[in-house]
Motif scaffolding. Structure first.
Motif, short mmCIF file in Angstrom:
data_model
loop_
_atom_site.label_atom_id
_atom_site.label_comp_id
_atom_site.label_asym_id
_atom_site.label_seq_id
_atom_site.Cartn_x
_atom_site.Cartn_y
_atom_site.Cartn_z
N TYR A 230 -46.77 -65.27 23.10
CA TYR A 230 -46.98 -63.99 22.42
C TYR A 230 -47.39 -64.20 20.97
N LYS A 231 -46.78 -65.19 20.33
CA LYS A 231 -47.10 -65.47 18.93
C LYS A 231 -48.56 -65.89 18.78
N GLU A 232 -49.04 -66.72 19.69
CA GLU A 232 -50.44 -67.14 19.65
C GLU A 232 -51.38 -65.96 19.91
N MET A 233 -51.01 -65.10 20.84
CA MET A 233 -51.83 -63.93 21.13
C MET A 233 -51.88 -62.99 19.93
N CYS A 234 -50.74 -62.82 19.25
CA CYS A 234 -50.70 -61.99 18.05
C CYS A 234 -51.58 -62.58 16.95
N LEU A 235 -51.51 -63.90 16.79
CA LEU A 235 -52.31 -64.56 15.76
C LEU A 235 -53.80 -64.27 15.99
N LEU A 236 -54.27 -64.42 17.22
CA LEU A 236 -55.69 -64.18 17.47
C LEU A 236 -56.03 -62.70 17.33
#
Length: 260
Positions: A154-160
């Motif tokens: 989720y953190k990676e998805m939020c970053l992008l």
């Protein structure tokens, strides 16, 4: 001319298809008359997807090109690390691992694979034993929780999501794995996981049509819909139908409901 950057794992790369040009994202680019850059990699984690899409985006920004991004997020139990040595992986020292990295190939896996795939898996297993990646993967997967898998994904998805929003770049997300959002049905949720999950604007994500009430990722949708599979990947028919639906989604978002 706009360039479509496609990010994902083997399901976007086009593994086992007759040609990478038959992957869903390549078909979408052709349908929309877009230039195309596929940065998906077999076995990629969500962290790797984010890193490679941002890297490609920065490259095309320098070339003053109009950019759109389509991403098919992958299974949450994959993780990317930057090792302190050469792992002999293609993007070394950046290397993605998953639970299978820590395991020897099973007889069931061999029965579903071609001779070429078995040779590749044997070579990968030998390499990961020799370089220490298999030992690291075994230790990591033994101690990490499902909640950690989700939180980091989720953190990676939020970053992008926030990077592309900041850069003003149209973003069209979808997902391969239904397991990414099965946690929504858990009653006793980890607060940190829930906070990160709630940052994702999934109401703007593309989800394939299904004859069930449950929302399926591409892989599970293809299975549930009865599309032919190769040993472990959906075949051309699933990619074609998904691309048709994704093109409709893309056009609708551009014309009536800007994606982000």
């Amino acid at each position: 001319m706009t360039i479509l950057i496609a990010g994902g794992c083997s399901l976007t790369y086009g593994s086992e298809l007759e040609s990478q040009e038959k992957s869903w994202s390549s078909i979408v680019a052709g349908n929309m008359g877009l230039n195309y850059c596929n940065v998906a990699k077999p076995g990629a984690s969500n962290a790797q997807i984010t890193r490679q899409v941002i890297t490609a985006t920065e490259k095309f920004i320098l070339l003053n090109l109009d950019i759109s991004v389509a991403v098919m997020w992958t299974f949450p139990n994959r993780h990317e690390f930057r090792f302190a040595y050469d792992t002999e992986h293609k993007d070394s020292p950046w290397t993605s691992i998953n639970p299978w990295t820590a395991l020897a190939m099973t007889e069931e896996q061999k029965s579903r694979a071609s001779d070429e795939q078995i040779a590749i898996m044997n070579n990968n297993e030998e390499r990961d034993k020799r370089t220490g990646v298999q030992e690291f993967a075994a230790m990591f997967t033994r101690h990490m929780s499902y909640e950690y898998d989700l939180y980091t994904s989720y953190k990676e998805m939020c970053l992008l999501q926030y990077y592309l929003r900041h850069m003003g770049i149209p973003y069209f997300p979808t997902y391969a794995a239904t397991s990414l959002f099965e946690y929504d049905d858990v009653e006793d949720k980890d607060q940190s996981v829930s906070i990160m999950r709630n940052q994702l604007a999934t109401h703007k994500w593309m989800v394939p049509y299904s004859n069930t009430e449950r929302r399926h990722g591409f892989y599970d949708w293809a299975k549930q819909s009865g599309f032919p599979f190769y040993s472990t990947h959906p075949g051309e028919e699933a990619h074609e139908e998904f691309a048709k639906q994704f093109t409709e989604f893309y056009q609708h978002k551009l014309l009536k409901d800007p994606p982000f």
